[in-house]
Design an enzyme around this catalytic site. Structure first.
Site, PDB file in Angstrom:
ATOM      1  CD  GLU A   1      49.371  35.664  34.027  1.00 21.53           C
ATOM      2  OE1 GLU A   1      49.327  36.479  34.947  1.00 21.53           O
ATOM      3  OE2 GLU A   1      50.213  34.760  33.954  1.00 21.53           O
TER       4      GLU A   1
ATOM      5  CB  CYS B   1      43.434  28.266  40.315  1.00 19.36           C
ATOM      6  SG  CYS B   1      43.538  26.474  40.539  1.00 19.36           S
TER       7      CYS B   1
ATOM      8  CB  CYS C   1      51.959  28.226  28.424  1.00 18.87           C
ATOM      9  SG  CYS C   1      51.472  27.941  30.130  1.00 18.87           S
TER      10      CYS C   1
END
Ligand code: SAH
Ligand code: SF4
Length: 354
Positions: A92, A112, A105
């Site tokens: 994303e 993760c 961002c």
């Protein structure tokens, strides 16, 4: 790039021209007819031989992710882009607009490994690190979006998308060197923030290497017990070590540190907790960002009520800490970390359905 071209006998000026084409003119295709008209024959020949689009067998390839989904928020201030990488992984990238400036961002990993319980990315687990080119490609993608809309380019960059930047330290640093390069994207290092869950060796390395970026540390708990319940990585890098690393970082760099605090109702949002946080940070030049929880499927917590957010903020301010409440931008587009990809997996959204 200059070394690479020089090995094949090309002059430095060709590397310079290619660099500008990639990062300023946003060229994303080496096919015949897509190259800038002023590319000189040696460079055109070199590209034909060594670099063809995303065909890695040709030697060098461009990281040009495909857009798997794009959704704007109702307020029109945030748009979220799900980008599919060459191996099918999706990450994303979010474009946020503020008066007079745009902020990107970006993600640093697919998934993760840190497992923060409230985070959609943590809930999906770790797939792999992103390469420098895949991190830069996200910035280039948003730059193209802005150019197509005739908007000014990106001014700020935050590494707060999917993944833990300091778990992918070397690739992230290479990406940032490319992104800050003055003849290229030229986003100033002071306009770049690295957000970390608290990877202590990474923080120490940033300080030792005098990296010129802003540092944001995600805390979420003021005692080891509170923090480990939300951030399992705290067991590996305990809170006491983390705070000591932050003090060391602040001393070596002279820089203010930003601390992120996700507010979960009834868990870490009481004024008493705020005062304990202030005590923990005593003596550190700190700015605290409060983020009311974005609810995610895998976590039962709920966001703190506005009045309790205000009380938490006030307690920190009274203790002398500057403190900002971060708007939950784009909550209606699932813009919390990892949420679009998680939602897409659940509902198999297609761009048309969005
Ligand atoms: N891995 C890094 C950067 C990515 S997360 C880090 O953890 O700092 C960026 C920020 O978003 C972190 O402060 C994280 O705690 C916060 N965050 C993640 N999921 C969230 C959620 N569902 N609601 C509110 N904040 C969240
Ligand atoms: Fe990883 Fe950051 Fe999400 Fe924690 S909050 S799981 S470190 S992306």
């Amino acid at each position: 790039m200059a070394d690479l071209l020089a090995r094949d006998g090309l002059h430095f000026s060709h590397a310079r021209r290619l660099w500008r084409a990639l990062h300023r003119e946003l060229v994303n295709d080496f096919a015949e007819g897509k190259l800038p008209a002023d590319f000189l024959p040696p460079l055109v020949r070199w590209l034909r031989e060594h670099a063809r689009g995303s065909d890695t067998h040709a030697g060098y390839s461009l990281d040009v992710p495909t857009l798997a989904a794009e959704i704007p928020s109702a307020d029109g201030l945030t748009s979220k882009h799900l980008l599919r990488l060459a191996d099918g992984q999706e990450v994303e990238t979010v474009l946020m607009s503020y008066p007079g400036r745009y902020t990107a961002c970006v993600s640093t990993q697919a998934g993760c490994a840190m497992g923060c319980v409230f985070c959609a990315t943590g809930q999906m687990g770790f797939a792999r690190h992103l390469r420098p080119g895949e991190i830069v490609a996200q910035v280039l993608h948003l730059q193209r979006v802005l150019r197509a809309a005739r908007s000014p380019g990106l001014r700020n960059l935050v590494l707060m998308g999917m993944g833990e930047p300091l778990h992918n330290y070397d690739h992230v640093m290479t990406a940032l060197e490319i992104i800050t390069e003055q003849r290229g994207l030229n986003i100033g290092p002071g306009r770049i923030s690295i957000s970390t869950v608290g990877v202590v060796p990474g923080i120490l390395r940033l300080a030792e290497e005098r990296r010129p970026y802003n540092l944001a540390v995600s805390l979420h708990g003021a005692s080891e017990e509170e923090r480990s319940a939300l951030v399992p990585a705290s067991r590996r890098w305990p809170l006491a070590d983390l705070i000591e690393a932050c003090r060391h970082y602040a001393e070596l760099t002279g820089r203010r540190i930003f601390f992120e605090w996700t507010l979960v109702a009834g868990v870490n949002d009481s004024p008493d907790t705020a005062r304990r946080l202030a005590a923990l940070l005593r003596g550190v030049d700190a700015h605290i960002n409060l983020i009311p929880l974005n609810p995610t499927g895998g976590f039962g917590g709920s966001p703190t009520e506005e009045s309790a957010v205000d009380a938490f903020q006030l307690a920190l301010q009274e203790a002398g800490y500057p403190c900002t409440v971060r708007q939950r931008r784009g909550i209606d587009v699932a813009a919390g970390c990892g949420q679009l990809r998680a939602d897409k997996a659940k509902r198999t959204l297609t761009p048309a359905a969005l």
